[in-house]
Scaffold this motif. Structure first.
Motif, PDB file in Angstrom:
ATOM      1  N   ASN A   4       0.758  -1.167  -0.014  1.00 59.53           N
ATOM      2  CA  ASN A   4      -0.060   0.051   0.006  1.00 59.53           C
ATOM      3  C   ASN A   4       0.736   1.164   0.135  1.00 59.53           C
ATOM      4  OD1 ASN A   4       0.878  -0.475   2.607  1.00 59.53           O
ATOM      5  ND2 ASN A   4      -1.299   0.370   3.512  1.00 59.53           N
ATOM      6  N   ALA A   5       2.225   1.069   0.167  1.00 58.65           N
ATOM      7  CA  ALA A   5       2.906   2.432   0.410  1.00 58.65           C
ATOM      8  C   ALA A   5       2.892   3.637   1.111  1.00 58.65           C
ATOM      9  CB  ALA A   5       3.422   2.830  -1.233  1.00 58.65           C
ATOM     10  N   VAL A   6       1.429   3.721   1.507  1.00 62.69           N
ATOM     11  CA  VAL A   6       0.910   4.803   2.370  1.00 62.69           C
ATOM     12  C   VAL A   6       0.390   4.372   3.609  1.00 62.69           C
ATOM     13  CG1 VAL A   6      -0.412   7.195   2.433  1.00 62.69           C
ATOM     14  CG2 VAL A   6       0.688   6.453   0.305  1.00 62.69           C
ATOM     15  N   PRO A   7       0.765   4.706   4.594  1.00 63.40           N
ATOM     16  CA  PRO A   7       0.082   4.271   5.892  1.00 63.40           C
ATOM     17  C   PRO A   7      -1.485   4.253   5.898  1.00 63.40           C
ATOM     18  CG  PRO A   7       2.120   5.566   6.390  1.00 63.40           C
ATOM     19  CD  PRO A   7       1.726   5.706   4.999  1.00 63.40           C
ATOM     20  N   LYS A   8      -1.940   3.083   6.184  1.00 61.30           N
ATOM     21  CA  LYS A   8      -3.583   3.119   6.499  1.00 61.30           C
ATOM     22  C   LYS A   8      -4.186   3.062   5.022  1.00 61.30           C
ATOM     23  CE  LYS A   8      -3.522   5.142  11.038  1.00 61.30           C
ATOM     24  NZ  LYS A   8      -4.127   6.092  11.888  1.00 61.30           N
ATOM     25  N   ALA A   9      -3.563   3.097   3.757  1.00 59.91           N
ATOM     26  CA  ALA A   9      -3.930   3.148   2.542  1.00 59.91           C
ATOM     27  C   ALA A   9      -4.677   2.057   2.287  1.00 59.91           C
ATOM     28  CB  ALA A   9      -3.258   3.322   1.307  1.00 59.91           C
ATOM     29  N   SER A  10      -6.006   1.900   1.968  1.00 62.69           N
ATOM     30  CA  SER A  10      -7.016   0.504   1.759  1.00 62.69           C
ATOM     31  C   SER A  10      -6.550  -0.290   0.732  1.00 62.69           C
ATOM     32  CB  SER A  10      -8.251   0.971   1.707  1.00 62.69           C
ATOM     33  OG  SER A  10      -8.533   1.655   0.702  1.00 62.69           O
ATOM     34  N   HIS A  11      -5.695  -0.017  -0.256  1.00 62.89           N
ATOM     35  CA  HIS A  11      -5.366  -0.966  -1.342  1.00 62.89           C
ATOM     36  C   HIS A  11      -3.995  -0.982  -1.740  1.00 62.89           C
ATOM     37  CE1 HIS A  11      -7.049   2.773  -3.515  1.00 62.89           C
ATOM     38  NE2 HIS A  11      -6.305   2.492  -4.307  1.00 62.89           N
ATOM     39  N   ALA A  12      -3.345  -1.862  -2.255  1.00 63.32           N
ATOM     40  CA  ALA A  12      -2.069  -2.079  -2.407  1.00 63.32           C
ATOM     41  C   ALA A  12      -1.917  -1.723  -3.930  1.00 63.32           C
ATOM     42  CB  ALA A  12      -1.610  -3.570  -2.480  1.00 63.32           C
ATOM     43  N   GLN A  13      -1.514  -0.391  -3.970  1.00 72.18           N
ATOM     44  CA  GLN A  13      -1.398   0.099  -5.470  1.00 72.18           C
ATOM     45  C   GLN A  13       0.112   0.485  -5.943  1.00 72.18           C
ATOM     46  OE1 GLN A  13      -1.628   1.934  -2.545  1.00 72.18           O
ATOM     47  NE2 GLN A  13      -0.302   3.637  -2.568  1.00 72.18           N
ATOM     48  N   ALA A  14       1.065   0.113  -4.914  1.00 72.96           N
ATOM     49  CA  ALA A  14       2.367   0.006  -5.425  1.00 72.96           C
ATOM     50  C   ALA A  14       3.096  -1.244  -5.754  1.00 72.96           C
ATOM     51  CB  ALA A  14       3.045   0.719  -4.192  1.00 72.96           C
ATOM     52  N   PRO A  15       3.335  -1.498  -6.812  1.00 79.90           N
ATOM     53  CA  PRO A  15       4.061  -2.680  -7.429  1.00 79.90           C
ATOM     54  C   PRO A  15       5.583  -3.014  -6.721  1.00 79.90           C
ATOM     55  CG  PRO A  15       4.266  -1.133  -9.221  1.00 79.90           C
ATOM     56  CD  PRO A  15       3.456  -0.560  -8.095  1.00 79.90           C
ATOM     57  N   LEU A  16       5.732  -4.133  -6.202  1.00 77.50           N
ATOM     58  CA  LEU A  16       6.950  -4.504  -5.839  1.00 77.50           C
ATOM     59  C   LEU A  16       7.770  -5.499  -6.844  1.00 77.50           C
ATOM     60  CD1 LEU A  16       5.793  -5.759  -2.274  1.00 77.50           C
ATOM     61  CD2 LEU A  16       7.202  -3.517  -2.786  1.00 77.50           C
ATOM     62  N   GLY A  17       7.253  -5.844  -8.046  1.00 77.59           N
ATOM     63  CA  GLY A  17       7.616  -6.536  -9.071  1.00 77.59           C
ATOM     64  C   GLY A  17       7.665  -7.889  -8.959  1.00 77.59           C
ATOM     65  N   THR A  18       8.389  -8.471 -10.001  1.00 72.91           N
ATOM     66  CA  THR A  18       8.272 -10.063  -9.721  1.00 72.91           C
ATOM     67  C   THR A  18       9.407 -10.472  -8.713  1.00 72.91           C
ATOM     68  OG1 THR A  18       7.818 -10.158 -12.098  1.00 72.91           O
ATOM     69  CG2 THR A  18       8.705 -12.191 -11.302  1.00 72.91           C
ATOM     70  N   LEU A  19       8.789 -11.428  -7.804  1.00 69.62           N
ATOM     71  CA  LEU A  19       9.762 -11.957  -6.893  1.00 69.62           C
ATOM     72  C   LEU A  19       9.878 -13.542  -6.955  1.00 69.62           C
ATOM     73  CD1 LEU A  19       7.434 -10.180  -3.943  1.00 69.62           C
ATOM     74  CD2 LEU A  19       9.938  -9.391  -4.763  1.00 69.62           C
ATOM     75  N   HIS A  20      11.018 -13.995  -6.273  1.00 68.45           N
ATOM     76  CA  HIS A  20      11.305 -15.444  -6.329  1.00 68.45           C
ATOM     77  C   HIS A  20      11.528 -15.871  -5.178  1.00 68.45           C
ATOM     78  CE1 HIS A  20      12.268 -14.238 -10.477  1.00 68.45           C
ATOM     79  NE2 HIS A  20      11.730 -15.527 -11.093  1.00 68.45           N
ATOM     80  N   ARG A  21      11.214 -17.251  -4.670  1.00 68.80           N
ATOM     81  CA  ARG A  21      11.356 -17.786  -3.345  1.00 68.80           C
ATOM     82  C   ARG A  21      12.727 -17.873  -2.965  1.00 68.80           C
ATOM     83  NH1 ARG A  21      10.807 -22.617  -0.798  1.00 68.80           N
ATOM     84  NH2 ARG A  21      10.011 -22.421   1.582  1.00 68.80           N
TER      85      ARG A  21
END
Length: 250
Positions: free
Chosen positions: A188-205
């Motif tokens: 969500n990038a912004v504290p208390k924002a209700s939806h996750a609008q900011a991408p973190l990209g492709t992740l691998h385990r």
């Protein structure tokens, strides 16, 4: 000559079927509203298609597409926003159904039959039920470009397929599986924002974490008692077996 005629007719048939399939992708028009109180993503007449029998659907207008995937009970779900023009940052949010709308906080995803949209939409915040989402306590880390936003005890929700959400300190992150060892992350990038609008990209385990060059999402110390009911299924992915077999992602 006959072969040429047959080939031409076959090519035409495939072309017609392709065009028809594309035309039927969205099967009706509805009045719609998608807004989070500060930004409106869709409003007015939208293309609509139901994607399953439990309430999931897609909305489309212009370059913006909203997809809502409902849980089996049809009362909670997860919404995704994508914009092919890249003018709107993609986001994902857990949502709960209320009347003609789905929402979380001030986010609203509403549909009505054409001409039946009410003059005023209920703006009272929607609080997604954590009990319904089977929230548990775990140990989490959310690190974005070297800064830790969550580090320690957190709440988390597991979804069938290995996807999960972690939340603490007014931040939350959503990880959606896109392959056997690959996932897409948002926060969500912004504290208390209700939806996750900011991408973190492709992740691998990597052990208990999902990582790329800049970001890291970790979830561990999951007790066996917290295993979701779908662990009883005979058909589980590798990630699901990992979650269900020993109760930990580490």
């Amino acid at each position: 000559m006959q072969r040429y005629r047959f080939f031409s007719a076959f090519t035409l048939l495939v072309f017609v079927l392709t065009i028809t399939a594309q035309a039927d992708a969205y099967d009706k028009k509805v009045d719609c509203l998608v807004s989070d109180g500060t930004q409106t993503y869709l409003e007015g007449v939208c293309d609509y298609v139901e994607t399953d029998r439990i309430g999931s659907f897609k909305l489309h207008s212009g370059t913006v597409e909203i997809e809502l995937m409902a849980d089996p009970d049809g009362l909670i779900g997860r919404a995704f926003c994508n914009d092919s023009s890249n003018k709107i940052t993609p986001w994902v949010s857990d949502v709960q159904k209320r009347d003609a709308c789905w929402g979380s906080g001030n986010l609203r995803i509403c549909t009505w039959a054409l001409g039946t949209k009410p003059p005023k939409v209920n703006s009272k915040p929607i609080h997604v039920s954590s009990a319904t989402n089977n929230t548990q306590l775990g140990k989490c880390l959310l690190e974005v470009k070297g800064k830790k936003y969550i580090d320690g005890t957190c709440g988390y929700d597991l979804s069938k397929g290995g996807s999960f959400q972690i939340f603490a300190n007014d931040y939350f992150s959503v990880l959606n599986m896109s392959g056997s060892n690959r996932a897409e992350g948002h926060w969500n990038a912004v504290p208390k924002a209700s939806h996750a609008q900011a991408p973190l990209g492709t992740l691998h385990r990597k052990g208990a974490c999902w990582v790329n060059a800049e970001n890291k999402i970790c979830l561990s110390n999951i007790e066996k008692s917290a295993a979701p009911t779908w662990c009883k299924s005979e058909k589980l992915s590798a990630m699901e077996r990992l979650i269900c077999s020993d109760g930990t992602l580490s």
